[in-house]
Write a protein that holds these residues in place. Structure first.
Motif, PDB file in Angstrom:
ATOM      1  N   LEU A  36       0.866  -1.172   0.000  1.00  0.00           N
ATOM      2  CA  LEU A  36       0.000   0.000   0.000  1.00  0.00           C
ATOM      3  C   LEU A  36       0.903   1.222   0.000  1.00  0.00           C
ATOM      4  CD1 LEU A  36      -2.588  -1.130   2.679  1.00  0.00           C
ATOM      5  CD2 LEU A  36      -3.007  -0.856   0.237  1.00  0.00           C
ATOM      6  N   ALA A  37       0.575   2.216  -0.813  1.00  0.00           N
ATOM      7  CA  ALA A  37       1.434   3.391  -0.922  1.00  0.00           C
ATOM      8  C   ALA A  37       0.616   4.545  -1.497  1.00  0.00           C
ATOM      9  CB  ALA A  37       2.629   3.060  -1.814  1.00  0.00           C
ATOM     10  N   ALA A  41      -0.112   8.494   3.782  1.00  0.00           N
ATOM     11  CA  ALA A  41      -1.555   8.266   3.632  1.00  0.00           C
ATOM     12  C   ALA A  41      -1.818   7.396   2.403  1.00  0.00           C
ATOM     13  CB  ALA A  41      -2.291   9.597   3.510  1.00  0.00           C
ATOM     14  N   PRO A  42      -1.602   6.093   2.504  1.00  0.00           N
ATOM     15  CA  PRO A  42      -1.751   5.224   1.332  1.00  0.00           C
ATOM     16  C   PRO A  42      -3.178   5.226   0.788  1.00  0.00           C
ATOM     17  CG  PRO A  42      -0.864   4.023   3.217  1.00  0.00           C
ATOM     18  CD  PRO A  42      -1.251   5.366   3.697  1.00  0.00           C
ATOM     19  N   ARG A  43      -3.268   5.223  -0.525  1.00  0.00           N
ATOM     20  CA  ARG A  43      -4.559   5.126  -1.211  1.00  0.00           C
ATOM     21  C   ARG A  43      -4.455   4.238  -2.438  1.00  0.00           C
ATOM     22  NH1 ARG A  43      -1.868   9.507  -2.052  1.00  0.00           N
ATOM     23  NH2 ARG A  43      -1.569  10.330  -4.131  1.00  0.00           N
ATOM     24  N   LEU A  44      -3.234   3.704  -2.668  1.00  0.00           N
ATOM     25  CA  LEU A  44      -2.986   2.851  -3.825  1.00  0.00           C
ATOM     26  C   LEU A  44      -2.387   1.520  -3.382  1.00  0.00           C
ATOM     27  CD1 LEU A  44      -1.190   5.483  -6.077  1.00  0.00           C
ATOM     28  CD2 LEU A  44      -3.602   4.869  -6.143  1.00  0.00           C
ATOM     29  N   GLU A  88      -9.044   3.250   5.441  1.00  0.00           N
ATOM     30  CA  GLU A  88      -9.319   2.755   6.799  1.00  0.00           C
ATOM     31  C   GLU A  88      -9.735   1.284   6.794  1.00  0.00           C
ATOM     32  OE1 GLU A  88      -8.791   4.244   9.819  1.00  0.00           O
ATOM     33  OE2 GLU A  88      -7.768   5.718   8.566  1.00  0.00           O
ATOM     34  N   LYS A  89     -10.424   0.853   5.764  1.00  0.00           N
ATOM     35  CA  LYS A  89     -10.873  -0.540   5.689  1.00  0.00           C
ATOM     36  C   LYS A  89      -9.704  -1.502   5.463  1.00  0.00           C
ATOM     37  CE  LYS A  89     -15.451   0.567   3.961  1.00  0.00           C
ATOM     38  NZ  LYS A  89     -16.382   0.483   2.842  1.00  0.00           N
ATOM     39  N   LEU A  90      -8.578  -0.992   4.950  1.00  0.00           N
ATOM     40  CA  LEU A  90      -7.440  -1.844   4.620  1.00  0.00           C
ATOM     41  C   LEU A  90      -6.270  -1.716   5.586  1.00  0.00           C
ATOM     42  CD1 LEU A  90      -7.282  -1.191   0.798  1.00  0.00           C
ATOM     43  CD2 LEU A  90      -8.057  -3.254   1.923  1.00  0.00           C
ATOM     44  N   GLN A  94      -2.595  -7.340   5.989  1.00  0.00           N
ATOM     45  CA  GLN A  94      -1.185  -7.625   5.703  1.00  0.00           C
ATOM     46  C   GLN A  94      -1.040  -7.825   4.198  1.00  0.00           C
ATOM     47  OE1 GLN A  94       1.237  -7.424   7.981  1.00  0.00           O
ATOM     48  NE2 GLN A  94      -0.380  -6.765   9.366  1.00  0.00           N
ATOM     49  N   ILE A  95      -0.883  -6.732   3.483  1.00  0.00           N
ATOM     50  CA  ILE A  95      -0.878  -6.769   2.029  1.00  0.00           C
ATOM     51  C   ILE A  95       0.535  -6.872   1.463  1.00  0.00           C
ATOM     52  CG2 ILE A  95      -1.378  -5.374  -0.023  1.00  0.00           C
ATOM     53  CD1 ILE A  95      -3.958  -4.560   1.340  1.00  0.00           C
ATOM     54  N   GLU A  96       1.508  -6.299   2.150  1.00  0.00           N
ATOM     55  CA  GLU A  96       2.870  -6.292   1.601  1.00  0.00           C
ATOM     56  C   GLU A  96       3.359  -7.713   1.344  1.00  0.00           C
ATOM     57  OE1 GLU A  96       7.220  -4.447   2.619  1.00  0.00           O
ATOM     58  OE2 GLU A  96       5.435  -3.341   3.206  1.00  0.00           O
TER      59      GLU A  96
END
Length: 131
Positions: A36-37, A41-44, A88-90, A94-96
């Motif tokens: 996430l990046a 403030a990640p949004r992508l 906030e939902k994400l 653990q996406i990385e």
């Protein structure tokens, strides 16, 4: 390579871009992680990789040719996979993850981007080979 900007004379830009030449030929891009990046403030959700010197040189040449001032923030080689409205939902996911993706560049493409409530829509305006 060049940040988005508003352009009213697209036909002139296409002609101008058609005259672009750079000593940089095709090169490899390697992506080594998904995350996430951008921070803080990640949004992508994107794949991030190493930035080869050829890419930095191509970016510099292109900015100079288009008479665009380079961005002050550090350039990050990435491919956007998805865009999120509500991080906030994400935030607890653990996406990385490590990956090993590689691709060869073949040219430069100028896109038109139109934003809508459903998301961005892209249209290819001009592609230029870098061979």
């Amino acid at each position: 390579l060049v940040p988005p900007w508003y352009e009213t004379k697209v036909n002139n830009l296409v002609k101008y871009l058609s005259s672009f030449s750079s000593p940089v030929a095709n090169f490899s891009l390697r992506f080594d992680k998904i995350l996430l990046a951008p921070h803080p403030a990640p949004r992508l959700f994107w794949a991030e990789g190493q930035t080869p010197q050829e890419l930095l040189k191509l970016r510099k040449d292109l900015n100079k040719h288009l008479k665009k001032r380079p961005e002050k923030r550090k350039f990050t080689t990435h491919i956007t996979i998805a865009r999120f409205r509500d991080f906030e939902k994400l935030k607890d996911e653990q996406i990385e993850q490590n990956i090993n993706w590689e691709t060869e560049t073949s040219g430069i493409t100028l896109f038109e981007s139109k934003l809508s409530p459903a998301g961005a829509e892209y249209r290819v305006i001009k592609s230029i080979s870098c061979t």
